[in-house]
Design a protein around this motif. Structure first.
Motif, PDB file in Angstrom:
ATOM      1  N   THR A  13       0.833  -1.201   0.000  1.00 32.31           N
ATOM      2  CA  THR A  13       0.000   0.000   0.000  1.00 32.31           C
ATOM      3  C   THR A  13       0.869   1.254   0.000  1.00 32.31           C
ATOM      4  OG1 THR A  13      -1.792  -1.155   1.125  1.00 32.31           O
ATOM      5  CG2 THR A  13      -1.816   1.246   1.238  1.00 32.31           C
ATOM      6  N   PHE A  14       1.954   1.211   0.759  1.00 33.91           N
ATOM      7  CA  PHE A  14       2.875   2.346   0.785  1.00 33.91           C
ATOM      8  C   PHE A  14       3.445   2.603  -0.608  1.00 33.91           C
ATOM      9  CE2 PHE A  14       7.159   4.076   1.080  1.00 33.91           C
ATOM     10  CZ  PHE A  14       6.920   5.241   1.768  1.00 33.91           C
ATOM     11  N   ALA A  15       3.924   1.553  -1.264  1.00 31.07           N
ATOM     12  CA  ALA A  15       4.510   1.697  -2.603  1.00 31.07           C
ATOM     13  C   ALA A  15       3.479   2.212  -3.602  1.00 31.07           C
ATOM     14  CB  ALA A  15       5.096   0.368  -3.059  1.00 31.07           C
ATOM     15  N   THR A  16       2.269   1.696  -3.518  1.00 32.66           N
ATOM     16  CA  THR A  16       1.197   2.141  -4.409  1.00 32.66           C
ATOM     17  C   THR A  16       0.877   3.611  -4.175  1.00 32.66           C
ATOM     18  OG1 THR A  16       0.264  -0.087  -4.517  1.00 32.66           O
ATOM     19  CG2 THR A  16      -1.206   1.740  -5.084  1.00 32.66           C
ATOM     20  N   LEU A  17       0.783   4.016  -2.927  1.00 33.61           N
ATOM     21  CA  LEU A  17       0.503   5.411  -2.595  1.00 33.61           C
ATOM     22  C   LEU A  17       1.603   6.326  -3.128  1.00 33.61           C
ATOM     23  CD1 LEU A  17      -1.236   7.504  -1.028  1.00 33.61           C
ATOM     24  CD2 LEU A  17       0.251   7.042   0.939  1.00 33.61           C
ATOM     25  N   ARG A  18       2.847   5.913  -2.953  1.00 35.83           N
ATOM     26  CA  ARG A  18       3.962   6.720  -3.448  1.00 35.83           C
ATOM     27  C   ARG A  18       3.846   6.936  -4.952  1.00 35.83           C
ATOM     28  NH1 ARG A  18       7.910   5.351  -6.373  1.00 35.83           N
ATOM     29  NH2 ARG A  18       7.891   3.135  -5.827  1.00 35.83           N
ATOM     30  N   ARG A  19       3.571   5.861  -5.675  1.00 31.74           N
ATOM     31  CA  ARG A  19       3.445   5.964  -7.141  1.00 31.74           C
ATOM     32  C   ARG A  19       2.238   6.807  -7.535  1.00 31.74           C
ATOM     33  NH1 ARG A  19       5.112   0.581  -6.586  1.00 31.74           N
ATOM     34  NH2 ARG A  19       2.979  -0.161  -6.727  1.00 31.74           N
ATOM     35  N   GLU A  20       1.100   6.595  -6.855  1.00 35.98           N
ATOM     36  CA  GLU A  20      -0.108   7.367  -7.163  1.00 35.98           C
ATOM     37  C   GLU A  20       0.091   8.859  -6.934  1.00 35.98           C
ATOM     38  OE1 GLU A  20      -3.102   5.604  -4.704  1.00 35.98           O
ATOM     39  OE2 GLU A  20      -3.509   3.983  -6.137  1.00 35.98           O
ATOM     40  N   ARG A  21       0.913   9.203  -5.959  1.00 36.14           N
ATOM     41  CA  ARG A  21       1.180  10.613  -5.661  1.00 36.14           C
ATOM     42  C   ARG A  21       2.253  11.196  -6.583  1.00 36.14           C
ATOM     43  NH1 ARG A  21      -1.533  12.128  -0.609  1.00 36.14           N
ATOM     44  NH2 ARG A  21      -3.321  10.744  -0.806  1.00 36.14           N
ATOM     45  N   GLY A  22       2.801  10.350  -7.476  1.00 34.35           N
ATOM     46  CA  GLY A  22       3.754  10.828  -8.474  1.00 34.35           C
ATOM     47  C   GLY A  22       5.179  10.993  -7.987  1.00 34.35           C
ATOM     48  N   PHE A  23       5.548  10.272  -6.940  1.00 37.26           N
ATOM     49  CA  PHE A  23       6.899  10.370  -6.409  1.00 37.26           C
ATOM     50  C   PHE A  23       7.724   9.160  -6.806  1.00 37.26           C
ATOM     51  CE2 PHE A  23       4.624  13.145  -3.548  1.00 37.26           C
ATOM     52  CZ  PHE A  23       5.546  14.114  -3.192  1.00 37.26           C
ATOM     53  N   SER A  24       8.934   9.404  -7.294  1.00 35.05           N
ATOM     54  CA  SER A  24       9.893   8.312  -7.429  1.00 35.05           C
ATOM     55  C   SER A  24      10.456   8.042  -6.043  1.00 35.05           C
ATOM     56  CB  SER A  24      11.025   8.704  -8.382  1.00 35.05           C
ATOM     57  OG  SER A  24      11.813   9.731  -7.807  1.00 35.05           O
ATOM     58  N   VAL A  25      11.081   6.898  -5.875  1.00 37.69           N
ATOM     59  CA  VAL A  25      11.720   6.601  -4.590  1.00 37.69           C
ATOM     60  C   VAL A  25      12.775   7.661  -4.298  1.00 37.69           C
ATOM     61  CG1 VAL A  25      13.178   4.949  -3.354  1.00 37.69           C
ATOM     62  CG2 VAL A  25      11.237   4.128  -4.700  1.00 37.69           C
ATOM     63  N   SER A  26      13.514   8.030  -5.329  1.00 39.90           N
ATOM     64  CA  SER A  26      14.570   9.031  -5.167  1.00 39.90           C
ATOM     65  C   SER A  26      14.010  10.383  -4.720  1.00 39.90           C
ATOM     66  CB  SER A  26      15.328   9.184  -6.484  1.00 39.90           C
ATOM     67  OG  SER A  26      16.302  10.182  -6.378  1.00 39.90           O
ATOM     68  N   ASP A  27      12.938  10.834  -5.366  1.00 43.94           N
ATOM     69  CA  ASP A  27      12.335  12.116  -4.993  1.00 43.94           C
ATOM     70  C   ASP A  27      11.788  12.087  -3.568  1.00 43.94           C
ATOM     71  OD1 ASP A  27      12.895  13.352  -7.404  1.00 43.94           O
ATOM     72  OD2 ASP A  27      10.915  12.900  -8.269  1.00 43.94           O
ATOM     73  N   LEU A  28      11.116  11.002  -3.222  1.00 45.17           N
ATOM     74  CA  LEU A  28      10.547  10.911  -1.875  1.00 45.17           C
ATOM     75  C   LEU A  28      11.653  10.905  -0.823  1.00 45.17           C
ATOM     76  CD1 LEU A  28       8.093  10.696  -0.071  1.00 45.17           C
ATOM     77  CD2 LEU A  28       8.139   8.211  -0.415  1.00 45.17           C
ATOM     78  N   ALA A  29      12.706  10.169  -1.072  1.00 41.56           N
ATOM     79  CA  ALA A  29      13.824  10.143  -0.129  1.00 41.56           C
ATOM     80  C   ALA A  29      14.435  11.540   0.010  1.00 41.56           C
ATOM     81  CB  ALA A  29      14.874   9.139  -0.586  1.00 41.56           C
ATOM     82  N   ARG A  30      14.657  12.196  -1.098  1.00 37.55           N
ATOM     83  CA  ARG A  30      15.276  13.524  -1.073  1.00 37.55           C
ATOM     84  C   ARG A  30      14.405  14.533  -0.346  1.00 37.55           C
ATOM     85  NH1 ARG A  30      14.173  17.467  -4.465  1.00 37.55           N
ATOM     86  NH2 ARG A  30      13.249  16.055  -6.002  1.00 37.55           N
ATOM     87  N   LEU A  31      13.120  14.572  -0.677  1.00 35.45           N
ATOM     88  CA  LEU A  31      12.224  15.571  -0.097  1.00 35.45           C
ATOM     89  C   LEU A  31      11.908  15.321   1.379  1.00 35.45           C
ATOM     90  CD1 LEU A  31       9.857  16.043  -3.141  1.00 35.45           C
ATOM     91  CD2 LEU A  31      11.542  17.682  -2.269  1.00 35.45           C
ATOM     92  N   SER A  32      12.007  14.077   1.802  1.00 32.01           N
ATOM     93  CA  SER A  32      11.714  13.752   3.207  1.00 32.01           C
ATOM     94  C   SER A  32      12.972  13.688   4.069  1.00 32.01           C
ATOM     95  CB  SER A  32      10.971  12.419   3.294  1.00 32.01           C
ATOM     96  OG  SER A  32      11.814  11.347   2.888  1.00 32.01           O
ATOM     97  N   GLY A  33      14.128  13.750   3.427  1.00 32.32           N
ATOM     98  CA  GLY A  33      15.367  13.634   4.190  1.00 32.32           C
ATOM     99  C   GLY A  33      15.639  12.221   4.664  1.00 32.32           C
ATOM    100  N   THR A  34      15.045  11.265   3.989  1.00 36.61           N
ATOM    101  CA  THR A  34      15.194   9.853   4.317  1.00 36.61           C
ATOM    102  C   THR A  34      16.139   9.227   3.304  1.00 36.61           C
ATOM    103  OG1 THR A  34      12.909   9.863   5.096  1.00 36.61           O
ATOM    104  CG2 THR A  34      13.883   7.717   4.680  1.00 36.61           C
ATOM    105  N   SER A  35      16.848   8.213   3.704  1.00 35.69           N
ATOM    106  CA  SER A  35      17.763   7.588   2.756  1.00 35.69           C
ATOM    107  C   SER A  35      16.986   6.789   1.712  1.00 35.69           C
ATOM    108  CB  SER A  35      18.766   6.689   3.472  1.00 35.69           C
ATOM    109  OG  SER A  35      18.159   5.489   3.878  1.00 35.69           O
ATOM    110  N   LEU A  36      17.570   6.727   0.545  1.00 38.99           N
ATOM    111  CA  LEU A  36      17.003   5.963  -0.564  1.00 38.99           C
ATOM    112  C   LEU A  36      16.818   4.498  -0.167  1.00 38.99           C
ATOM    113  CD1 LEU A  36      16.299   6.423  -3.602  1.00 38.99           C
ATOM    114  CD2 LEU A  36      18.611   5.683  -4.113  1.00 38.99           C
TER     115      LEU A  36
END
Length: 148
Positions: A13-36
């Motif tokens: 569900t997390f992965a699906t939500l990330r994709r539905e919101r238009g975030f790549s893993v890289s973008d989400l990590a960068r914008l949240s300050g979380t590691s890839l």
């Protein structure tokens, strides 16, 4: 800070939500300050999030925690209600002006839950005192070996 497995986290569900919101893993990590690698591990189901990091990531996704932590309300323990608010035990304890160890023991059903603590903790979590007491009783009555 607790490093236990986050109960109810749904990696798919997390992965699906990330994709539905238009975030790549890289973008989400960068914008949240979380590691890839952290995001990759969550999505692969190799690790579950720490609540403070998940709260930050979910804020970037503009989605509530309960979108990816799936525990029915009538099955939640006190710690689950805290998780839904994105709080660690030390954060909740500080807000409640209680020792962290007391909050920890209440969440596990190992410490008596006073009316004052039920009122304070439920108020901070945005639920009724009765809902908190019900969660506490579930924690106290859980079968041996069941984590909460």
């Amino acid at each position: 800070m607790s490093r236990r497995v986050l109960r109810g986290f749904d990696a798919d569900t997390f992965a699906t939500l990330r994709r539905e919101r238009g975030f790549s893993v890289s973008d989400l990590a960068r914008l949240s300050g979380t590691s890839l690698s952290t995001i990759h591990h969550w999505e692969a189901g190799r690790r579950t999030p720490q609540i403070d990091i998940l709260a930050t990531v979910m804020a970037v996704l503009a989605a509530p925690i309960d979108a990816v932590v799936r525990i029915e309300q009538d099955q939640r323990f006190p710690g689950d209600w805290r998780v839904m608010k994105g709080l660690t035990q030390p954060q909740l304890a500080a807000q409640a002006q209680l020792p962290t160890a007391t909050v920890q023991r209440i969440e596990r059903g190992e410490h008596p839950l006073s009316e004052a603590n039920a009122d304070t903790l439920s108020g901070l979590l945005g639920i009724s005192p009765q809902t908190y007491r019900d969660a506490y009783h579930r924690a106290r009555q859980r079968p041996p070996g069941t984590s909460c």
